[in-house]
Design an enzyme around this catalytic site. Structure first.
Site, PDB file in Angstrom:
ATOM      1  N   ILE A 121      -0.106   5.548   0.040  1.00 39.91           N
ATOM      2  CA  ILE A 121      -0.884   6.765  -0.216  1.00 39.91           C
ATOM      3  C   ILE A 121       0.148   7.737  -0.789  1.00 39.91           C
ATOM      4  O   ILE A 121       1.013   8.246  -0.069  1.00 39.91           O
ATOM      5  CB  ILE A 121      -1.511   7.333   1.086  1.00 39.91           C
ATOM      6  CG1 ILE A 121      -2.294   6.249   1.861  1.00 39.91           C
ATOM      7  CG2 ILE A 121      -2.388   8.537   0.765  1.00 39.91           C
ATOM      8  CD1 ILE A 121      -3.446   5.631   1.129  1.00 39.91           C
ATOM      9  N   ILE A 175       0.849  -1.205   0.000  1.00 39.61           N
ATOM     10  CA  ILE A 175       0.000   0.000   0.000  1.00 39.61           C
ATOM     11  C   ILE A 175       0.875   1.243   0.000  1.00 39.61           C
ATOM     12  O   ILE A 175       1.939   1.264   0.636  1.00 39.61           O
ATOM     13  CB  ILE A 175      -0.972   0.041   1.214  1.00 39.61           C
ATOM     14  CG1 ILE A 175      -1.806   1.331   1.188  1.00 39.61           C
ATOM     15  CG2 ILE A 175      -0.253  -0.118   2.542  1.00 39.61           C
ATOM     16  CD1 ILE A 175      -2.961   1.375   2.176  1.00 39.61           C
ATOM     17  N   ASN A 211       8.586   2.661  10.601  1.00 41.50           N
ATOM     18  CA  ASN A 211       7.426   3.257   9.918  1.00 41.50           C
ATOM     19  C   ASN A 211       6.215   3.143  10.854  1.00 41.50           C
ATOM     20  O   ASN A 211       5.322   2.309  10.676  1.00 41.50           O
ATOM     21  CB  ASN A 211       7.193   2.532   8.583  1.00 41.50           C
ATOM     22  CG  ASN A 211       6.164   3.227   7.703  1.00 41.50           C
ATOM     23  OD1 ASN A 211       5.516   4.166   8.138  1.00 41.50           O
ATOM     24  ND2 ASN A 211       6.022   2.757   6.477  1.00 41.50           N
ATOM     25  N   TYR A 233      -1.386  -1.435  10.762  1.00 40.47           N
ATOM     26  CA  TYR A 233      -1.486  -2.885  10.545  1.00 40.47           C
ATOM     27  C   TYR A 233      -1.916  -3.597  11.841  1.00 40.47           C
ATOM     28  O   TYR A 233      -2.774  -4.474  11.822  1.00 40.47           O
ATOM     29  CB  TYR A 233      -0.164  -3.447  10.022  1.00 40.47           C
ATOM     30  CG  TYR A 233       0.325  -2.772   8.747  1.00 40.47           C
ATOM     31  CD1 TYR A 233      -0.573  -2.251   7.812  1.00 40.47           C
ATOM     32  CD2 TYR A 233       1.697  -2.647   8.473  1.00 40.47           C
ATOM     33  CE1 TYR A 233      -0.125  -1.624   6.657  1.00 40.47           C
ATOM     34  CE2 TYR A 233       2.151  -2.025   7.313  1.00 40.47           C
ATOM     35  CZ  TYR A 233       1.234  -1.507   6.423  1.00 40.47           C
ATOM     36  OH  TYR A 233       1.676  -0.895   5.274  1.00 40.47           O
ATOM     37  N   GLY A 249      -2.470  10.129   6.891  1.00 38.25           N
ATOM     38  CA  GLY A 249      -2.883  10.462   8.261  1.00 38.25           C
ATOM     39  C   GLY A 249      -4.321  10.948   8.364  1.00 38.25           C
ATOM     40  O   GLY A 249      -4.699  11.583   9.346  1.00 38.25           O
ATOM     41  N   LYS A 250      -5.127  10.636   7.361  1.00 36.61           N
ATOM     42  CA  LYS A 250      -6.530  11.102   7.368  1.00 36.61           C
ATOM     43  C   LYS A 250      -7.520   9.937   7.304  1.00 36.61           C
ATOM     44  O   LYS A 250      -8.687  10.125   6.949  1.00 36.61           O
ATOM     45  CB  LYS A 250      -6.766  12.042   6.182  1.00 36.61           C
ATOM     46  CG  LYS A 250      -5.985  13.347   6.325  1.00 36.61           C
ATOM     47  CD  LYS A 250      -6.247  14.297   5.176  1.00 36.61           C
ATOM     48  CE  LYS A 250      -5.527  15.609   5.455  1.00 36.61           C
ATOM     49  NZ  LYS A 250      -5.537  16.498   4.293  1.00 36.61           N
ATOM     50  N   GLY A 251      -7.028   8.756   7.544  1.00 37.49           N
ATOM     51  CA  GLY A 251      -7.932   7.608   7.579  1.00 37.49           C
ATOM     52  C   GLY A 251      -8.086   6.866   6.261  1.00 37.49           C
ATOM     53  O   GLY A 251      -8.778   5.854   6.197  1.00 37.49           O
ATOM     54  N   ALA A 271       2.488   3.088   9.703  1.00 36.80           N
ATOM     55  CA  ALA A 271       2.156   1.835   9.024  1.00 36.80           C
ATOM     56  C   ALA A 271       2.017   0.692  10.031  1.00 36.80           C
ATOM     57  O   ALA A 271       1.010  -0.033  10.025  1.00 36.80           O
ATOM     58  CB  ALA A 271       3.222   1.512   7.984  1.00 36.80           C
TER      59      ALA A 271
HETATM   60  C1  LIG Z   1       1.347   3.823   5.919  1.00 32.24           C
HETATM   61  C2  LIG Z   1       0.153   4.424   5.225  1.00 32.24           C
HETATM   62  C3  LIG Z   1      -0.403   3.451   4.197  1.00 32.24           C
HETATM   63  C4  LIG Z   1      -0.937   4.654   6.297  1.00 32.24           C
HETATM   64  O1  LIG Z   1      -2.052   5.237   5.672  1.00 32.24           O
HETATM   65  P1  LIG Z   1      -2.671   6.575   6.251  1.00 32.24           P
HETATM   66  O2  LIG Z   1      -3.834   6.934   5.429  1.00 32.24           O
HETATM   67  O3  LIG Z   1      -1.588   7.594   6.358  1.00 32.24           O
HETATM   68  O4  LIG Z   1      -3.107   6.090   7.698  1.00 32.24           O
HETATM   69  P2  LIG Z   1      -4.516   6.404   8.395  1.00 32.24           P
HETATM   70  O5  LIG Z   1      -4.748   7.879   8.432  1.00 32.24           O
HETATM   71  O6  LIG Z   1      -5.574   5.551   7.777  1.00 32.24           O
HETATM   72  O7  LIG Z   1      -4.254   5.939   9.857  1.00 32.24           O
HETATM   73  C5  LIG Z   1      -4.687   4.692  10.309  1.00 32.24           C
HETATM   74  C6  LIG Z   1      -3.975   4.332  11.583  1.00 32.24           C
HETATM   75  O8  LIG Z   1      -2.579   4.415  11.400  1.00 32.24           O
HETATM   76  C7  LIG Z   1      -1.974   4.959  12.544  1.00 32.24           C
HETATM   77  N1  LIG Z   1      -1.334   6.215  12.172  1.00 32.24           N
HETATM   78  C8  LIG Z   1      -1.504   6.946  11.045  1.00 32.24           C
HETATM   79  N2  LIG Z   1      -0.684   8.008  11.040  1.00 32.24           N
HETATM   80  C9  LIG Z   1       0.022   7.939  12.181  1.00 32.24           C
HETATM   81  C10 LIG Z   1       1.063   8.710  12.753  1.00 32.24           C
HETATM   82  N3  LIG Z   1       1.545   9.791  12.128  1.00 32.24           N
HETATM   83  N4  LIG Z   1       1.578   8.316  13.951  1.00 32.24           N
HETATM   84  C11 LIG Z   1       1.111   7.209  14.574  1.00 32.24           C
HETATM   85  N5  LIG Z   1       0.145   6.432  14.071  1.00 32.24           N
HETATM   86  C12 LIG Z   1      -0.405   6.782  12.915  1.00 32.24           C
HETATM   87  C13 LIG Z   1      -3.054   5.121  13.556  1.00 32.24           C
HETATM   88  O9  LIG Z   1      -3.101   3.920  14.319  1.00 32.24           O
HETATM   89  C14 LIG Z   1      -4.300   5.240  12.743  1.00 32.24           C
HETATM   90  O10 LIG Z   1      -5.390   4.698  13.382  1.00 32.24           O
HETATM   91  P3  LIG Z   1      -6.423   5.656  14.169  1.00 32.24           P
HETATM   92  O11 LIG Z   1      -6.880   6.662  13.156  1.00 32.24           O
HETATM   93  O12 LIG Z   1      -7.453   4.699  14.610  1.00 32.24           O
HETATM   94  O13 LIG Z   1      -5.619   6.276  15.265  1.00 32.24           O
HETATM   95  C15 LIG Z   1       0.483   5.785   4.546  1.00 32.24           C
HETATM   96  O14 LIG Z   1       0.888   6.705   5.515  1.00 32.24           O
HETATM   97  C16 LIG Z   1       1.546   5.674   3.456  1.00 32.24           C
HETATM   98  O15 LIG Z   1       1.232   5.359   2.323  1.00 32.24           O
HETATM   99  N6  LIG Z   1       2.814   5.982   3.787  1.00 32.24           N
HETATM  100  C17 LIG Z   1       3.906   6.032   2.818  1.00 32.24           C
HETATM  101  C18 LIG Z   1       4.202   4.684   2.148  1.00 32.24           C
HETATM  102  C19 LIG Z   1       4.232   3.563   3.149  1.00 32.24           C
HETATM  103  O16 LIG Z   1       4.778   3.690   4.236  1.00 32.24           O
HETATM  104  N7  LIG Z   1       3.624   2.438   2.755  1.00 32.24           N
HETATM  105  C20 LIG Z   1       3.585   1.251   3.578  1.00 32.24           C
HETATM  106  C21 LIG Z   1       4.862   0.498   3.476  1.00 32.24           C
HETATM  107  S1  LIG Z   1       4.799  -1.036   4.404  1.00 32.24           S
END
Ligand SMILES: CC(C)(COP(=O)(O)OP(=O)(O)OC[C@H]1O[C@@H](n2cnc3c(N)ncnc32)[C@H](O)[C@@H]1OP(=O)(O)O)[C@@H](O)C(=O)NCCC(=O)NCCS
Length: 170
Positions: A87, A85, A126, A133, A94-96, A129
């Site tokens: 974004i 995955i 990370n 998970y 960080g927006k769900g 992430a």
């Molecule tokens: C990792 C990634 C997929 C997460 O998606 P996201 O849309 O940013 O995450 P979400 O906003 O849906 O957050 C979901 C959960 O993640 C955690 N989370 C998200 N951002 C966070 C932060 N900055 N610090 C701590 N926890 C965090 C929280 O547990 C959150 O759950 P909650 O809303 O119930 O508290 C995204 O940030 C991304 O694409 N990052 C760059 C590429 C990457 O790292 N890919 C994965 C490689 S394994």
């Protein structure tokens, strides 16, 4: 509204942008921090279209592509696959969105692909992430020390997995 659709040839240009964005590449890829090219992503897409064991989707905010999610190494025999995955658009982390997309693909993997287990690999540092998970039920199955080197520092790599507990696949 977050929508998830088939990964299409027109997404190649977005892949180039996202996979050249350091906010993404510092966490994914065989060698962190590398930029991709149109040539590489065009070749990736051509191979993708031939690969029956890989299925990717584009995550959109309505019609605007903002990232991708997918399964590769889908094994009908072992009933498992590897999840990826990203974004890609900086305005949408960080927006769900990740959580919505992850829930969608887990359901897709277990219900449509009839998987027993979904695997992924993640750099331990990370935190967004790993937290995401774990919040969805992935467990850590293993940790590789100093597996990745980036900007003068070694990072540990986690293998995580989620199991389809609701059903024994025939
Ligand atoms: C990792 C990634 C997929 C997460 O998606 P996201 O849309 O940013 O995450 P979400 O906003 O849906 O957050 C979901 C959960 O993640 C955690 N989370 C998200 N951002 C966070 C932060 N900055 N610090 C701590 N926890 C965090 C929280 O547990 C959150 O759950 P909650 O809303 O119930 O508290 C995204 O940030 C991304 O694409 N990052 C760059 C590429 C990457 O790292 N890919 C994965 C490689 S394994």
């Amino acid at each position: 509204m977050i929508k998830i659709r088939k990964h299409l040839p027109k997404d190649v240009l977005f892949r180039v942008k996202w996979l050249s964005n350091l906010n993404v590449t510092k966490w994914i890829g065989n060698e962190l921090g590398q930029k991709t090219t149109l040539k590489k992503e065009t070749a990736w897409f051509a191979n993708y279209q031939k690969d029956k064991n890989k299925i990717f989707f584009t995550i959109c905010d309505n019609s605007k592509p903002i990232g991708f999610i997918g399964l590769s190494n889908i094994s009908k025999t072992n009933k498992n696959a590897d999840l990826f995955i990203a974004i890609g658009d900086d305005d949408y982390r960080g927006k769900g969105v990740g959580k919505i997309a992850m829930k969608w693909i887990i359901k897709y993997g277990f219900e449509k692909q009839k998987l027993h287990k979904i695997n992924l690999g993640v750099i331990k540092d990370n935190i967004p992430a790993v937290k995401l998970y774990q919040s969805l039920g992935f467990i850590i199955e293993g940790e590789m020390k100093d597996e990745v080197f980036f900007k003068g520092k070694f990072y540990n790599f986690l293998f995580m997995a989620i199991f389809n507990k609701n059903k024994i696949n025939p």
